[in-house]
Motif scaffolding. Structure first.
Motif, short mmCIF file in Angstrom:
data_model
loop_
_atom_site.label_atom_id
_atom_site.label_comp_id
_atom_site.label_asym_id
_atom_site.label_seq_id
_atom_site.Cartn_x
_atom_site.Cartn_y
_atom_site.Cartn_z
N TRP A 139 0.86 -1.19 0.00
CA TRP A 139 0.00 0.00 0.00
C TRP A 139 0.89 1.23 0.00
CZ3 TRP A 139 -5.29 -0.97 0.02
CH2 TRP A 139 -5.66 -2.29 0.31
N ILE A 140 0.60 2.17 -0.88
CA ILE A 140 1.38 3.39 -1.02
C ILE A 140 0.59 4.56 -0.40
CG2 ILE A 140 2.51 4.98 -2.64
CD1 ILE A 140 3.81 2.20 -2.55
N GLY A 141 1.31 5.41 0.35
CA GLY A 141 0.68 6.58 0.95
C GLY A 141 -0.44 6.19 1.90
N SER A 142 -1.57 6.88 1.80
CA SER A 142 -2.71 6.62 2.69
C SER A 142 -3.71 5.65 2.08
CB SER A 142 -3.42 7.94 3.01
OG SER A 142 -4.00 8.48 1.83
N SER A 143 -3.31 4.93 1.01
CA SER A 143 -4.28 4.08 0.30
C SER A 143 -4.93 3.04 1.21
CB SER A 143 -3.64 3.43 -0.92
OG SER A 143 -2.55 2.61 -0.55
N ARG A 144 -4.16 2.43 2.12
CA ARG A 144 -4.75 1.42 3.01
C ARG A 144 -5.71 2.06 4.01
NH1 ARG A 144 -3.37 -4.04 4.62
NH2 ARG A 144 -4.46 -4.48 6.57
N LYS A 145 -5.31 3.16 4.60
CA LYS A 145 -6.17 3.86 5.56
C LYS A 145 -7.48 4.28 4.88
CE LYS A 145 -5.71 8.34 7.00
NZ LYS A 145 -7.05 8.77 6.71
N ASP A 146 -7.37 4.82 3.69
CA ASP A 146 -8.56 5.26 2.94
C ASP A 146 -9.45 4.07 2.59
OD1 ASP A 146 -7.49 7.81 3.10
OD2 ASP A 146 -6.55 7.69 1.12
N TYR A 147 -8.84 2.96 2.19
CA TYR A 147 -9.56 1.73 1.86
C TYR A 147 -10.33 1.21 3.07
CZ TYR A 147 -9.96 -3.30 0.76
OH TYR A 147 -10.41 -4.58 0.55
N MET A 148 -9.72 1.29 4.24
CA MET A 148 -10.35 0.79 5.47
C MET A 148 -11.57 1.63 5.87
SD MET A 148 -8.68 -1.91 5.98
CE MET A 148 -9.31 -2.44 7.57
N GLU A 149 -11.73 2.81 5.28
CA GLU A 149 -12.90 3.64 5.55
C GLU A 149 -14.06 3.32 4.61
OE1 GLU A 149 -11.53 7.70 5.53
OE2 GLU A 149 -10.20 7.34 7.24
N ARG A 185 2.84 -3.45 -12.64
CA ARG A 185 4.07 -3.27 -13.41
C ARG A 185 5.31 -3.93 -12.80
NH1 ARG A 185 3.80 3.07 -15.27
NH2 ARG A 185 2.02 2.83 -16.67
N PHE A 186 5.28 -4.22 -11.53
CA PHE A 186 6.47 -4.71 -10.84
C PHE A 186 6.26 -6.17 -10.44
CE2 PHE A 186 5.72 -0.19 -9.85
CZ PHE A 186 6.69 0.33 -10.70
N ASP A 187 7.24 -7.02 -10.75
CA ASP A 187 7.04 -8.46 -10.62
C ASP A 187 6.92 -8.98 -9.20
OD1 ASP A 187 9.70 -8.02 -10.04
OD2 ASP A 187 10.48 -9.47 -11.48
N GLU A 188 7.43 -8.27 -8.21
CA GLU A 188 7.42 -8.83 -6.86
C GLU A 188 6.19 -8.46 -6.05
OE1 GLU A 188 8.38 -5.21 -4.45
OE2 GLU A 188 8.27 -5.66 -6.56
N ALA A 189 5.41 -7.47 -6.49
CA ALA A 189 4.26 -7.05 -5.69
C ALA A 189 3.22 -6.32 -6.51
CB ALA A 189 4.73 -6.15 -4.54
N ILE A 190 2.01 -6.30 -5.98
CA ILE A 190 0.94 -5.44 -6.47
C ILE A 190 0.98 -4.21 -5.56
CG2 ILE A 190 -1.56 -5.17 -6.72
CD1 ILE A 190 -0.44 -7.31 -8.60
N TYR A 191 1.08 -3.03 -6.14
CA TYR A 191 1.12 -1.80 -5.35
C TYR A 191 -0.23 -1.09 -5.48
CZ TYR A 191 6.19 -2.21 -4.90
OH TYR A 191 7.45 -2.65 -4.60
N VAL A 192 -0.92 -0.94 -4.35
CA VAL A 192 -2.17 -0.18 -4.34
C VAL A 192 -1.78 1.29 -4.20
CG1 VAL A 192 -4.40 0.20 -3.21
CG2 VAL A 192 -3.40 -2.11 -3.28
N ALA A 209 1.94 10.59 -8.64
CA ALA A 209 2.97 10.74 -7.61
C ALA A 209 3.20 9.42 -6.89
CB ALA A 209 2.58 11.84 -6.63
N ARG A 210 2.14 8.71 -6.58
CA ARG A 210 2.27 7.44 -5.86
C ARG A 210 2.85 6.35 -6.76
NH1 ARG A 210 -2.98 7.36 -1.86
NH2 ARG A 210 -2.26 9.06 -0.53
N ALA A 255 6.00 4.13 -5.81
CA ALA A 255 6.04 2.67 -5.92
C ALA A 255 7.26 2.23 -6.73
CB ALA A 255 4.75 2.16 -6.57
N GLU A 256 7.54 2.96 -7.80
CA GLU A 256 8.70 2.63 -8.62
C GLU A 256 10.00 2.78 -7.83
OE1 GLU A 256 10.43 3.53 -13.07
OE2 GLU A 256 8.58 4.49 -12.42
N ALA A 257 10.10 3.83 -7.03
CA ALA A 257 11.29 4.04 -6.20
C ALA A 257 11.42 2.93 -5.16
CB ALA A 257 11.23 5.41 -5.53
N LEU A 258 10.30 2.55 -4.55
CA LEU A 258 10.31 1.47 -3.56
C LEU A 258 10.72 0.15 -4.20
CD1 LEU A 258 9.69 0.70 -0.61
CD2 LEU A 258 7.32 0.34 -1.30
N TYR A 259 10.18 -0.13 -5.37
CA TYR A 259 10.51 -1.35 -6.09
C TYR A 259 12.01 -1.38 -6.42
CZ TYR A 259 10.90 -4.62 -9.97
OH TYR A 259 11.31 -5.65 -10.80
#
Length: 125
Positions: A13-23, A77-84, A108-109, A113-117
């Motif tokens: 999960w990138i940024g607040s995506s998980r927190k927002d999803y949980m709402e 786009r990245f083989d090791e994970a799905i980035y929300v 921006a996110r 994600a690309e930088a994290l990957y």
């Protein structure tokens, strides 16, 4: 013999995506949760559509509940994970187009994600 299922990729999960999803309402969370699981295992979720303007590999899920529209945007786009990248309730009442502020946040996110990957690849994690 049926092909073996693909091992599930991690869900990040990138940024607040998980927190927002949980709402989101629990029904929307259940629906998107199942669809994200399908994406993790290399399958195509039923509501998944390419997000226009991002090229291949950036996908949005859409669910309508109680007159509101909920969206979750992720990348494969990245083989090791799905980035929300983003989870949000669409507020605009004009058309189905994603508001520009949301598009800019997704861009921006995606860069985050690309930088994290890249960082994970360099450190072997």
């Amino acid at each position: 013999m049926a092909p073996l299922p693909r091992p599930a990729r991690a869900l990040r999960w990138i940024g607040s995506s998980r927190k927002d999803y949980m709402e989101f309402p629990s029904q929307v969370q259940d629906s998107f949760g199942f669809e994200l699981f399908l994406a993790q295992t290399g399958q195509h979720p039923p509501s998944a559509k390419p997000l226009k303007g991002f090229g291949s590999g950036v996908v949005e899920l859409i669910d309508n509940h109680d007159g509101d529209t909920y969206r979750a945007v992720y990348t494969v786009r990245f083989d090791e994970a799905i980035y929300v990248l983003h989870s949000f309730k669409k507020k605009s009442k004009r058309g189905i187009r994603t508001p520009q502020t949301e598009v800019e946040l997704i861009r921006a996110r995606l860069r985050d994600a690309e930088a994290l990957y890249t960082r994970n690849k360099e450190h072997g994690s």
